[in-house]
Scaffold this motif. Structure first.
Motif, mmCIF file in Angstrom:
data_model
loop_
_atom_site.group_PDB
_atom_site.id
_atom_site.type_symbol
_atom_site.label_atom_id
_atom_site.label_comp_id
_atom_site.label_asym_id
_atom_site.label_seq_id
_atom_site.Cartn_x
_atom_site.Cartn_y
_atom_site.Cartn_z
ATOM 1 N N ILE A 16 -153.110 -7.835 10.273
ATOM 2 C CA ILE A 16 -153.222 -9.256 10.788
ATOM 3 C C ILE A 16 -154.498 -9.607 10.015
ATOM 4 C CG2 ILE A 16 -153.743 -10.680 12.405
ATOM 5 C CD1 ILE A 16 -152.105 -9.121 14.764
ATOM 6 N N ILE A 17 -155.571 -9.164 9.853
ATOM 7 C CA ILE A 17 -156.086 -9.834 9.162
ATOM 8 C C ILE A 17 -156.985 -10.313 7.484
ATOM 9 C CG2 ILE A 17 -159.239 -9.171 8.374
ATOM 10 C CD1 ILE A 17 -159.063 -7.149 9.984
ATOM 11 N N PRO A 18 -155.811 -10.214 6.816
ATOM 12 C CA PRO A 18 -155.641 -10.675 5.371
ATOM 13 C C PRO A 18 -154.647 -11.759 5.986
ATOM 14 C CG PRO A 18 -154.776 -8.748 5.643
ATOM 15 C CD PRO A 18 -155.146 -8.551 6.524
ATOM 16 N N ILE A 19 -153.707 -11.471 6.498
ATOM 17 C CA ILE A 19 -153.314 -12.333 6.979
ATOM 18 C C ILE A 19 -153.256 -13.334 7.357
ATOM 19 C CG2 ILE A 19 -150.355 -13.366 8.254
ATOM 20 C CD1 ILE A 19 -150.140 -11.249 5.824
ATOM 21 N N ALA A 20 -154.092 -13.474 8.537
ATOM 22 C CA ALA A 20 -155.201 -14.490 9.292
ATOM 23 C C ALA A 20 -155.728 -15.033 8.174
ATOM 24 C CB ALA A 20 -155.383 -14.153 10.204
ATOM 25 N N TRP A 21 -156.592 -14.678 7.438
ATOM 26 C CA TRP A 21 -157.926 -14.759 6.219
ATOM 27 C C TRP A 21 -156.515 -16.116 5.194
ATOM 28 C CZ3 TRP A 21 -161.649 -11.301 2.590
ATOM 29 C CH2 TRP A 21 -162.115 -12.033 2.193
ATOM 30 N N TYR A 22 -155.281 -15.612 4.621
ATOM 31 C CA TYR A 22 -154.801 -16.183 3.649
ATOM 32 C C TYR A 22 -154.185 -17.620 4.282
ATOM 33 C CZ TYR A 22 -151.755 -16.625 -0.393
ATOM 34 O OH TYR A 22 -151.262 -17.496 -1.396
ATOM 35 N N THR A 23 -154.266 -18.077 5.556
ATOM 36 C CA THR A 23 -153.599 -18.320 6.314
ATOM 37 C C THR A 23 -154.166 -19.679 6.045
ATOM 38 O OG1 THR A 23 -151.854 -16.952 7.424
ATOM 39 C CG2 THR A 23 -152.044 -19.333 7.733
ATOM 40 N N ASN B 75 -157.289 -20.235 4.637
ATOM 41 C CA ASN B 75 -157.854 -20.583 3.272
ATOM 42 C C ASN B 75 -156.455 -21.365 2.192
ATOM 43 O OD1 ASN B 75 -160.248 -20.305 3.811
ATOM 44 N ND2 ASN B 75 -160.636 -18.570 3.049
ATOM 45 N N LEU B 76 -155.399 -21.495 3.008
ATOM 46 C CA LEU B 76 -154.198 -21.709 1.949
ATOM 47 C C LEU B 76 -154.082 -22.807 0.719
ATOM 48 C CD1 LEU B 76 -151.184 -20.084 1.874
ATOM 49 C CD2 LEU B 76 -150.371 -22.812 3.272
ATOM 50 N N THR B 77 -154.797 -23.460 1.208
ATOM 51 C CA THR B 77 -154.701 -24.466 0.575
ATOM 52 C C THR B 77 -156.091 -25.292 -0.256
ATOM 53 O OG1 THR B 77 -156.124 -26.203 2.245
ATOM 54 C CG2 THR B 77 -153.558 -26.222 1.871
ATOM 55 N N ASP B 78 -157.077 -23.773 -0.028
ATOM 56 C CA ASP B 78 -158.219 -23.628 -1.141
ATOM 57 C C ASP B 78 -158.486 -22.682 -1.628
ATOM 58 O OD1 ASP B 78 -159.397 -25.651 1.097
ATOM 59 O OD2 ASP B 78 -159.998 -24.257 2.173
ATOM 60 N N ILE B 79 -157.655 -22.504 -2.309
ATOM 61 C CA ILE B 79 -157.304 -20.965 -2.970
ATOM 62 C C ILE B 79 -156.701 -22.028 -4.541
ATOM 63 C CG2 ILE B 79 -156.167 -19.219 -4.195
ATOM 64 C CD1 ILE B 79 -154.906 -18.387 -0.647
ATOM 65 N N ALA B 80 -157.513 -21.051 -5.363
ATOM 66 C CA ALA B 80 -157.387 -21.644 -6.602
ATOM 67 C C ALA B 80 -155.970 -21.758 -6.808
ATOM 68 C CB ALA B 80 -158.455 -20.005 -7.989
ATOM 69 N N THR B 81 -156.055 -22.822 -8.197
ATOM 70 C CA THR B 81 -155.144 -23.051 -8.961
ATOM 71 C C THR B 81 -154.377 -24.321 -8.184
ATOM 72 O OG1 THR B 81 -153.508 -21.456 -7.798
ATOM 73 C CG2 THR B 81 -154.477 -20.908 -9.832
ATOM 74 N N VAL B 82 -154.947 -24.769 -6.959
ATOM 75 C CA VAL B 82 -153.487 -25.637 -6.514
ATOM 76 C C VAL B 82 -154.455 -27.476 -5.820
ATOM 77 C CG1 VAL B 82 -153.843 -26.771 -4.183
ATOM 78 C CG2 VAL B 82 -153.425 -24.109 -4.715
ATOM 79 N N THR B 83 -154.139 -28.171 -6.915
ATOM 80 C CA THR B 83 -154.600 -29.702 -7.601
ATOM 81 C C THR B 83 -154.386 -30.621 -5.848
ATOM 82 O OG1 THR B 83 -152.583 -30.654 -8.327
ATOM 83 C CG2 THR B 83 -154.693 -29.067 -9.733
ATOM 84 N N PRO B 84 -154.822 -31.810 -5.851
ATOM 85 C CA PRO B 84 -154.530 -32.392 -5.036
ATOM 86 C C PRO B 84 -152.490 -33.124 -4.792
ATOM 87 C CG PRO B 84 -156.670 -32.914 -5.546
ATOM 88 C CD PRO B 84 -155.577 -32.601 -6.764
ATOM 89 N N VAL B 85 -152.226 -33.088 -5.874
ATOM 90 C CA VAL B 85 -150.569 -33.614 -6.215
ATOM 91 C C VAL B 85 -150.207 -32.799 -5.605
ATOM 92 C CG1 VAL B 85 -149.563 -34.046 -7.792
ATOM 93 C CG2 VAL B 85 -151.664 -34.311 -8.175
#
Length: 274
Positions: free
Chosen positions: A141-148, A150-160
């Motif tokens: 649960i710890i990595p799943i919750a952490w990833y969720t 920061n879902l939109t803050d992880i690299a390679t994501v642009t506002p589009v």
């Protein structure tokens, strides 16, 4: 000598329900966690710039795949150094693999303690296995919750780019919850609580008291009057023979009169008449 009130006994030789629950939930959670670990779909990226509109990218903790809505075949093993160098990826890889290993160890410890070759489970060994299974669920649960988070803050994501949760997140949550519940239920058997109901045990004194209260009372003796009594001349009938002759609702036939012997006739006498 009376028995101690601290002695307990199991009324059934079946495996306790809490151990069955844990041994069913833990393997189910392990299968879901394994799928969440190896499948490359922790998140999905849509509306990628300079790419076809029906194309999307699936990112996991071990692999990245590119697919389209019109083609079921995905192109995997894509390189994205920026994504894999993110601070959340390597801890997630370690915790998910460790969770799978700890779950297997917990099952290996719990199974011999559940019932094998004994009339009563080894609650200490089974509880230790349940504790390991519980910890494996927490590590999922710890990595799943952490990833969720920061879902939109992880690299390679642009506002589009449209970021969506992948099915691995859902399976990871369910698998981790299964392991947490199964391990916790097995662990509570390490100590007797709720009057021994968690172990399916009762006090020896209570069993003896219930057995004594359920004993049938001896049959009651019934005195049967004797039928060999002398018959009495007194009648209990409230009428007599004469009253029967009077109380008649229909006329009775008259009894014939007594025949008299008349010897005054003119015939010849016989010797019998002399």
């Amino acid at each position: 000598m009376p028995r101690s009130t601290q002695e307990w006994i199991r009324l059934s030789l079946r495996t306790p329900g809490i151990l069955i629950f844990g041994l069913v939930m833990a393997p189910c959670g392990w299968v879901l966690d394994l799928t969440a670990t190896v499948a490359p779909n922790w998140r999905t990226l849509h509306n990628i710039p300079n790419r076809p509109s029906d194309e999307f990218i699936q990112q996991g903790i071990w692999d990245i795949c590119r697919a389209t809505s019109t083609n079921t075949r995905a192109e995997c093993n894509l390189l994205d150094t920026t994504y894999f160098n993110n601070e959340i990826i390597q801890p997630a890889q370690g915790l998910m693999v460790a969770s799978l290993i700890v779950t297997l160890i917990g099952l290996a410890v719990a199974i011999p303690g559940v019932r094998c070759w004994r009339d009563r489970p080894n609650w200490t060994v089974a509880g230790l296995g349940g504790l390991l299974i519980f910890l494996s669920g927490v590590m999922t649960i710890i990595p799943i919750a952490w990833y969720t988070h920061n879902l939109t803050d992880i690299a390679t994501v642009t506002p589009v780019i449209d970021v969506r949760v992948g099915y691995c997140i859902i399976l990871g949550y369910i698998g981790g919850i299964f392991e947490v519940l199964g391990g916790f239920v097995m662990f509570i058997g390490i100590c007797r609580c709720c009057g021994g109901k968690n172990r399916g045990e009762v006090r020896v004194d209570e069993v003896e008291a219930n057995r004594f209260s359920r004993q049938k009372p001896p049959p009651r003796r019934v005195e049967v009057p004797s039928l060999s009594r002398a018959r009495s001349n007194a009648s209990s009938v409230p009428y007599t023979k004469d009253s029967l002759d009077d109380d008649v609702s229909f006329p009775r036939a008259k009894s014939p009169a007594a025949r008299s012997v008349n010897t005054s006739y003119g015939g010849r006498p016989y010797d019998a008449d002399l």
